[in-house]
Design a protein around this motif. Structure first.
Motif, PDB file in Angstrom:
ATOM      1  N   PHE A 188     -55.808  -6.531 -18.282  1.00  0.00           N
ATOM      2  CA  PHE A 188     -55.202  -5.847 -17.134  1.00  0.00           C
ATOM      3  C   PHE A 188     -56.261  -5.074 -16.368  1.00  0.00           C
ATOM      4  CE2 PHE A 188     -52.708  -2.834 -14.756  1.00  0.00           C
ATOM      5  CZ  PHE A 188     -51.576  -3.543 -14.405  1.00  0.00           C
ATOM      6  N   ASP A 189     -57.208  -4.471 -17.074  1.00  0.00           N
ATOM      7  CA  ASP A 189     -58.296  -3.762 -16.397  1.00  0.00           C
ATOM      8  C   ASP A 189     -59.139  -4.716 -15.564  1.00  0.00           C
ATOM      9  OD1 ASP A 189     -57.621  -1.234 -17.229  1.00  0.00           O
ATOM     10  OD2 ASP A 189     -58.926  -1.264 -18.992  1.00  0.00           O
ATOM     11  N   GLY A 190     -59.293  -5.947 -16.049  1.00  0.00           N
ATOM     12  CA  GLY A 190     -60.014  -6.940 -15.263  1.00  0.00           C
ATOM     13  C   GLY A 190     -59.294  -7.249 -13.965  1.00  0.00           C
ATOM     14  N   PHE A 191     -57.966  -7.312 -14.026  1.00  0.00           N
ATOM     15  CA  PHE A 191     -57.172  -7.487 -12.803  1.00  0.00           C
ATOM     16  C   PHE A 191     -57.355  -6.293 -11.879  1.00  0.00           C
ATOM     17  CE2 PHE A 191     -52.927  -5.808 -11.417  1.00  0.00           C
ATOM     18  CZ  PHE A 191     -52.873  -6.471 -10.195  1.00  0.00           C
ATOM     19  N   GLN A 220     -41.658  -5.422 -26.258  1.00  0.00           N
ATOM     20  CA  GLN A 220     -41.606  -6.811 -25.802  1.00  0.00           C
ATOM     21  C   GLN A 220     -40.907  -7.622 -26.888  1.00  0.00           C
ATOM     22  OE1 GLN A 220     -45.517  -8.208 -24.712  1.00  0.00           O
ATOM     23  NE2 GLN A 220     -45.614  -6.900 -22.895  1.00  0.00           N
ATOM     24  N   LEU A 221     -39.734  -8.168 -26.546  1.00  0.00           N
ATOM     25  CA  LEU A 221     -38.878  -8.835 -27.528  1.00  0.00           C
ATOM     26  C   LEU A 221     -38.728 -10.311 -27.185  1.00  0.00           C
ATOM     27  CD1 LEU A 221     -36.025  -6.164 -27.694  1.00  0.00           C
ATOM     28  CD2 LEU A 221     -38.146  -6.237 -29.023  1.00  0.00           C
ATOM     29  N   GLN A 313     -45.935  -4.904 -16.828  1.00  0.00           N
ATOM     30  CA  GLN A 313     -45.815  -5.520 -18.150  1.00  0.00           C
ATOM     31  C   GLN A 313     -45.873  -7.046 -18.052  1.00  0.00           C
ATOM     32  OE1 GLN A 313     -45.436  -4.334 -21.416  1.00  0.00           O
ATOM     33  NE2 GLN A 313     -45.997  -2.300 -20.664  1.00  0.00           N
ATOM     34  N   ALA A 314     -45.276  -7.605 -17.001  1.00  0.00           N
ATOM     35  CA  ALA A 314     -45.314  -9.058 -16.816  1.00  0.00           C
ATOM     36  C   ALA A 314     -46.739  -9.540 -16.566  1.00  0.00           C
ATOM     37  CB  ALA A 314     -44.401  -9.464 -15.664  1.00  0.00           C
ATOM     38  N   ILE A 315     -47.479  -8.815 -15.725  1.00  0.00           N
ATOM     39  CA  ILE A 315     -48.880  -9.172 -15.476  1.00  0.00           C
ATOM     40  C   ILE A 315     -49.676  -9.097 -16.765  1.00  0.00           C
ATOM     41  CG2 ILE A 315     -51.011  -8.373 -14.375  1.00  0.00           C
ATOM     42  CD1 ILE A 315     -49.333  -7.587 -11.944  1.00  0.00           C
ATOM     43  N   ASP A 316     -49.494  -8.017 -17.514  1.00  0.00           N
ATOM     44  CA  ASP A 316     -50.227  -7.830 -18.768  1.00  0.00           C
ATOM     45  C   ASP A 316     -49.933  -8.973 -19.739  1.00  0.00           C
ATOM     46  OD1 ASP A 316     -51.924  -6.531 -20.482  1.00  0.00           O
ATOM     47  OD2 ASP A 316     -50.837  -4.636 -20.459  1.00  0.00           O
ATOM     48  N   TYR A 317     -48.653  -9.349 -19.847  1.00  0.00           N
ATOM     49  CA  TYR A 317     -48.261 -10.440 -20.751  1.00  0.00           C
ATOM     50  C   TYR A 317     -48.889 -11.755 -20.303  1.00  0.00           C
ATOM     51  CZ  TYR A 317     -45.266 -13.559 -23.494  1.00  0.00           C
ATOM     52  OH  TYR A 317     -44.805 -14.518 -24.357  1.00  0.00           O
ATOM     53  N   ARG A 321     -51.776 -14.043 -22.454  1.00  0.00           N
ATOM     54  CA  ARG A 321     -51.435 -15.387 -22.940  1.00  0.00           C
ATOM     55  C   ARG A 321     -52.010 -16.504 -22.082  1.00  0.00           C
ATOM     56  NH1 ARG A 321     -48.809 -11.367 -25.070  1.00  0.00           N
ATOM     57  NH2 ARG A 321     -47.641 -11.741 -26.987  1.00  0.00           N
ATOM     58  N   GLY A 322     -52.827 -16.153 -21.124  1.00  0.00           N
ATOM     59  CA  GLY A 322     -53.482 -17.158 -20.298  1.00  0.00           C
ATOM     60  C   GLY A 322     -52.549 -17.897 -19.365  1.00  0.00           C
ATOM     61  N   LEU A 323     -51.406 -17.305 -19.016  1.00  0.00           N
ATOM     62  CA  LEU A 323     -50.502 -17.930 -18.059  1.00  0.00           C
ATOM     63  C   LEU A 323     -51.083 -17.819 -16.652  1.00  0.00           C
ATOM     64  CD1 LEU A 323     -47.056 -16.610 -19.382  1.00  0.00           C
ATOM     65  CD2 LEU A 323     -48.244 -18.733 -19.967  1.00  0.00           C
ATOM     66  N   LYS A 324     -50.829 -18.816 -15.842  1.00  0.00           N
ATOM     67  CA  LYS A 324     -51.451 -18.876 -14.518  1.00  0.00           C
ATOM     68  C   LYS A 324     -50.761 -18.009 -13.476  1.00  0.00           C
ATOM     69  CE  LYS A 324     -53.237 -23.605 -15.039  1.00  0.00           C
ATOM     70  NZ  LYS A 324     -53.191 -24.993 -14.492  1.00  0.00           N
ATOM     71  N   ARG A 325     -49.476 -17.728 -13.690  1.00  0.00           N
ATOM     72  CA  ARG A 325     -48.732 -17.102 -12.602  1.00  0.00           C
ATOM     73  C   ARG A 325     -47.538 -16.314 -13.144  1.00  0.00           C
ATOM     74  NH1 ARG A 325     -47.991 -21.437 -10.307  1.00  0.00           N
ATOM     75  NH2 ARG A 325     -45.776 -21.905 -10.554  1.00  0.00           N
TER      76      ARG A 325
END
Length: 392
Positions: A188-191, A220-221, A313-317, A321-325
């Motif tokens: 997240f800090d990189g973002f 996160q559940l 939280q969505a951005i962090d997740y 996990r390497g998700l693109k979007r």
């Protein structure tokens, strides 16, 4: 080889289409099925009573067959209203009916209550895929005409599907959403490092003030964490927000139990806990490389908690996990300041009445130009650094 001979039948229930047949059509080239295209998702909407004849979503799924085998599916509903679609045509209906026409029923090809872009022309991969897609496009218009429906609306489809339908005479419509794009950030800090200094500091302040000194913990559940007690808490949030925004939420309580049974590993609930009870939460669906943010709600108001639970939280997740979007749902220019950029969404519309079609086509021509200009202007306002070097 000669082109296959296709026939189309209409299925009023997901139970009339085998799960294996549906998901074979819904699967992408890598064999994965988007969570919102999965048979389990549509079946849960139906079995819970959320999308049924009684709620104005009468199943009218077009099933394309050749030689007795299913080759394609267009998820479709016969509707007598325009609620739960997020591509707004109530003004079209009012104008047409004032002119003496009958707008409803109409055919709606979409995922109910879900403004997420995804394939609508679900065809099995192979050499005949292009012909099957074209057959579904033509078949939808023919079915609408046979039913006496005014129109067909294929919403939140990919741009290539919209272009195909445009070639077949459908009218094209665009709109804007806000998505977070993961540019390979390590954290997240990189973002945050990619943002302008003022925006970076504002986000850090919002995250700090959302939680510090308030006794709030974020959970996160997913999977086995999704118990009935958790769903009870989340449904209370959903009902509170839905009742305030549009009067009556669309999804029934049993819908969440059903997807919890069938899709638990593809669901991420981000819940805020204080004094031993959940006070807010947001539901997300996990795709192959996308996190889809959907519903949010709270029973306590705390500054910036909405932004923390829904966006940060969505951005962090996604980054972890390497998700693109991350797709954060419909509308919301406030997402821009939080690292979500404007993108164009697409839909295609078949209008049966030639005169009404001309009027809608003129409107859409002007609307598309407006949307294109708006996306360009909004993107220029994105919080990302504009210069190679910047002093904090």
């Amino acid at each position: 080889m000669s082109a296959p001979t296709y026939t189309i039948r209409v299925a009023s229930s997901l139970k009339d289409i085998a799960t294996t047949d549906w998901n074979a059509c819904a699967a992408s080239a890598d064999g994965k099925v988007d969570p919102f295209l999965d048979h389990a998702y549509f079946l849960s909407l139906e079995e819970s009573g959320s999308a049924t004849r009684q709620t104005g979503w009468l199943g009218h799924h077009l099933v394309l067959e050749a030689d007795g085998a299913i080759q394609g599916i267009l998820p479709c509903y016969l509707k007598g209203h325009s609620r739960g679609e997020y591509v707004f045509d109530a003004g079209w209906a009012e104008a047409y009916e004032r002119a003496g026409g009958r707008y409803y029923p109409k055919l709606q090809a979409s995922v109910p209550f879900t403004p997420a872009t995804g394939r609508r022309l679900l065809v099995k991969p192979g050499e005949a895929g292009g012909a099957a897609r074209s057959a579904l496009v033509q078949g939808a218009a023919q079915v609408a005409m046979k039913l006496g429906a005014s129109s067909v609306h294929v919403t939140f489809c990919p741009e290539d599907e919209a272009a195909l339908m445009g070639e077949a005479g459908y009218l094209l419509r665009t709109d804007t959403q806000f998505h977070f794009e993961n540019e390979g950030y390590g954290s997240f800090d990189g973002f945050l490092a990619a943002l302008a200094s003022r925006k970076r500091k504002a986000i850090r302040r919002e995250r700090r003030e959302a939680l510090e000194g308030r006794g709030i913990t974020i959970r996160q559940l997913t999977g086995r964490d999704l118990t009935e007690d958790v769903w009870d808490a989340f449904f209370a949030f959903y009902m509170d927000t839905g009742s305030r925004k549009w009067g009556r939420p669309y999804l029934m309580r049993s819908f969440f139990s059903l997807i919890g049974e069938r899709m638990a590993d593809r669901i991420l609930l981000i819940m805020a806990e204080r004094d031993g009870r959940y006070i807010a939460g947001a539901i997300n669906f996990i795709g192959g490389d996308v996190l889809y943010g959907r519903h949010w709600g709270a029973v306590e108001e705390h500054p910036f908690l909405h932004f923390e639970v829904c966006y940060y939280q969505a951005i962090d997740y996604a980054i972890s996990r390497g998700l693109k979007r991350v797709e954060a749902g419909a509308q919301g220019e406030h997402k821009l300041a939080r690292g979500y950029r404007p993108v164009t969404t697409h839909s295609a519309h078949f209008i049966a009445d030639p005169g009404f079609r001309r009027a809608v086509a003129d409107y859409l021509d002007r609307e598309r130009r407006y949307v294109a200009d708006a996306v360009e202007e909004l993107d220029a306002l994105a919080p990302f650094r504009k210069m190679a070097a910047e002093v904090d």
